[in-house]
Structure formats: structure tokens, C-alpha cells
Design an enzyme around this catalytic site. Sequence first.
Site, PDB file in Angstrom:
ATOM      1  NE  ARG A   1      -0.887  -1.032  12.059  1.00  0.00           N
ATOM      2  CZ  ARG A   1      -1.766  -0.094  11.773  1.00  0.00           C
ATOM      3  NH1 ARG A   1      -2.975  -0.141  12.295  1.00  0.00           N
ATOM      4  NH2 ARG A   1      -1.449   0.897  10.961  1.00  0.00           N
TER       5      ARG A   1
ATOM      6  NE  ARG B   1      -0.692   4.945   9.093  1.00  0.00           N
ATOM      7  CZ  ARG B   1      -1.988   4.628   9.099  1.00  0.00           C
ATOM      8  NH1 ARG B   1      -2.563   4.208   7.988  1.00  0.00           N
ATOM      9  NH2 ARG B   1      -2.702   4.739  10.194  1.00  0.00           N
TER      10      ARG B   1
ATOM     11  NE  ARG C   1      -3.632  -2.342   2.463  1.00  0.00           N
ATOM     12  CZ  ARG C   1      -4.535  -2.605   3.408  1.00  0.00           C
ATOM     13  NH1 ARG C   1      -4.800  -1.699   4.332  1.00  0.00           N
ATOM     14  NH2 ARG C   1      -5.181  -3.769   3.424  1.00  0.00           N
TER      15      ARG C   1
ATOM     16  CD  GLU D   1      -7.088  -1.458  11.471  1.00  0.00           C
ATOM     17  OE1 GLU D   1      -7.059  -2.223  10.498  1.00  0.00           O
ATOM     18  OE2 GLU D   1      -7.175  -0.215  11.370  1.00  0.00           O
TER      19      GLU D   1
ATOM     20  CB  SER E   1     -10.504  -3.838   9.498  1.00  0.00           C
ATOM     21  OG  SER E   1      -9.924  -2.717  10.093  1.00  0.00           O
TER      22      SER E   1
END
Length: 420
Positions: free
Chosen positions: A385, A271, A256, A343, A346
Amino acid sequence: MLSIEVIRREPDRVKRAAELKGESAPIDEILELDHHWRSTTARAEAARAQQNALSKVFGRSRDPSMLPEMKRLSEQAGALMSEASELLAARNGLLLVVPNLFADDVPIGRTEEDNVVLRSWGDKPQFAFAPRTHYDLGEALGIIDFERAGKVAGSRFAFLSGAGARLGRALVQFFLDLHTSEHGYVEMQPPFLVNSASMLGTANLPKFGDDAFKLEGRDLWLVPTAEVPVTNYHRDEILDSQLLPLRYAAYSPCFRSEAGAAGKDTRGYIRQHQFEKVELVKVTTPADSLEEFEALTRDAESVLQRLGLHYRVLSMCSGDMGFAQYKKYDLEAWCPGLGRYLEVSSCSLFNDFQARRANIRFRAPDSAEPLYVHTINGSGLATIRTWDAVVESYQRPDGGVDIPPALVPYMGGLDVIRRP
């Protein structure tokens, strides 16, 4: 995407849902194009019907004076059908930028501050010393290196090495084994490059094209998540309802650009442009989708419980849930060194939003026509994470890191990462 029938029937509801998601939706333009398409199609069909009727008369009479009118009607019908096709393409293109509706029990809000904590599990670990961050621990232990990764690839990349690399691999293997052996998922090894049709099918295109990496000169994208290839596994298929729900678990690297995240989480292993995760994907009937969504969330939670990590489950508010989601929960693991939650999963219910784009349907016993499936997915879990949470939650006063018991077999019996 939403069906045009829903937009025709409830335009104000669609507009309001888009507004509460913080999205734009050209509903008036869509309806205008739809009206013109229907009226133009009707005129084309009327001209074609007149042409056909005249042709039958000509077939009996062979009257040459009828030929100019037949030609005119044929040209008129052709021109109108061409115009109708252009109107339909324009309408359907705009449908792709309309966000999904959301469930009635989704919290209304604009930012992450409006998300609602549904439940939590475990206790925050307590230390007799000031806990350190995963990046301080990792660099001191020699298991993570951001500086050399910057030399090799630039910012937002990292090298894991030694026990740190093995810990990442152990997490992936543990995730897959748990989901396939206990939760009933079929393991998939998908392509890590996909075409534009696949990105469109999961609603990554056109909206999120700037967040993805595309190969220059090729219709191939690096996968942002295994959700994309696995959901598109059944694109343009009609499934037997007796086979549903289908449950898949797939590992992939994820790529990403983080175009919309400038300045966020620039420090640490959080990230990155490249990361790994195990994705859970379900294809189910509308009647079972909500139950399957809750079950998928519990499956992701069980991973955190087996690792002994404190976490919480958030119900995402309308403005923070995403463009395509009908309902969404985030799982956040506590990182004591950072002093905040991260997080790690999701879990999303899309209803038929993705299925309409990817044309995935099923045959129901009580329906003459195939119906669209509902799709569900969630991380089970995101590796980096979770790696952060493990390293920070299991740190020792001497700077080492204990290995959670569930991971020791995957670490070859290693139960502590020590200073070199």
C-alpha cells in the site's frame, strides 16, 4: 487473554467491552466453570487431607480396618482432581475467546465511520491532469502484472517486475535502515512458518484461524505478520526489567486468506493473499507501555514523512479496533488516483493480553513475583500500500513516476520510472 481475576472482579465491565467491540464473550459460562472448578478443587484437597491424616494414624497403629477408608479417600481425591482439571481446561479454553478491554479514551462506535482523525501531515498532491490509479500506471509502465499472477496462483496475487520490483525492495530496505539506525530497533530475521502455540500467543488462534494458511498435515502456519514470530521470541521467558523496553524490527512476507474480506478491494494492488511489510514490536513494562506505544506510532509516521506522503492518523473506535487490541491507531496514506486513503500501518497496544497467552514476564524490583510484560506492535510500514501511495502521489503527466528522493539511493540512482 484477560486474567480470571479481572473477570471475577468486573464481569459487567468485560461484558460491556466485548459488546462495544462487537464480540461475544461467554462470561457467565466462564464464571460458572470457575466456581465449579474452585469448589471441586476444594473438595479434592479436603479428601486428600483426610487421606493424609488417616495415613499418619495408620502408620502408627497398622490397623488393617483403616485400609478400605484410605482407599476410598484416595479414589475420591483422584476423581475430584481429574474433574477439576477438566473444568479448568474448559474454563481456560473459553478465556481464549474473550476479547481484550480497551482504554478509556478509545472512541465508542461500531464501524470505520466512527473512527476519529487525530492528526494529519502534509498536503494532498495536486495535478494539472486527472491522476491515474497505481494499477493503471503500473500496467502501462510494465512494472505490475495481475493477469499472469492469476494464471500462476489465482486471484489476489500480483507480479512486480523491473523498476516496480526494485521499488518494493527499496521500500523494505529504507524502512529497516531508518528504524534500526535512527529509531533504536534491533533488526530480526524471523521464521516465516510458526507453530500453533505461536499463533495462540499473539491471539491469532483460535479466533482468526480461517484467515490464515496452514500446512496440511503439519503444525505449521504461514505467518500473517512478523508480529507472530517476533513476539513469541520471548515466549515462556522471564526477562530482566533493566533490559526493557525491547524494540525489534523485522521484515517478512505475510500470508492471509482474507476470509473475512470477500468482495473488498478486489481491484488493484491492495488486499492480497501475499504481501510484505516491516513490523515493529516492543516488549515493555506496564508503566512505560503507553509512552512506548505513542513513540512507535511516531516512528511509523516518520517513514511517511521521509517519503513526502500525505497521511492521517486515526484513533480506532471500539467496534473497529480488533479483538486483542487495548488501543489502536491506523496510519492512512492518501492515494490520489484512487481518491481515498489506504491503511499502511496499524499500531496496537495490547497491555498484557498477548503476554498472558505467551507467558512472557519480567522481574520488577518492587515485586516478589514476576509480572506480565506489555506488548506493542505496528507496521513500519506495509509495503504494497505504500508502493501504491508512492506510485500515485509521484505520477507524472507523461505517465512516468518520480522516485521520492529518500528512495533514489536504494534504486541505484534511478529517479524516474519511465514508459518502456
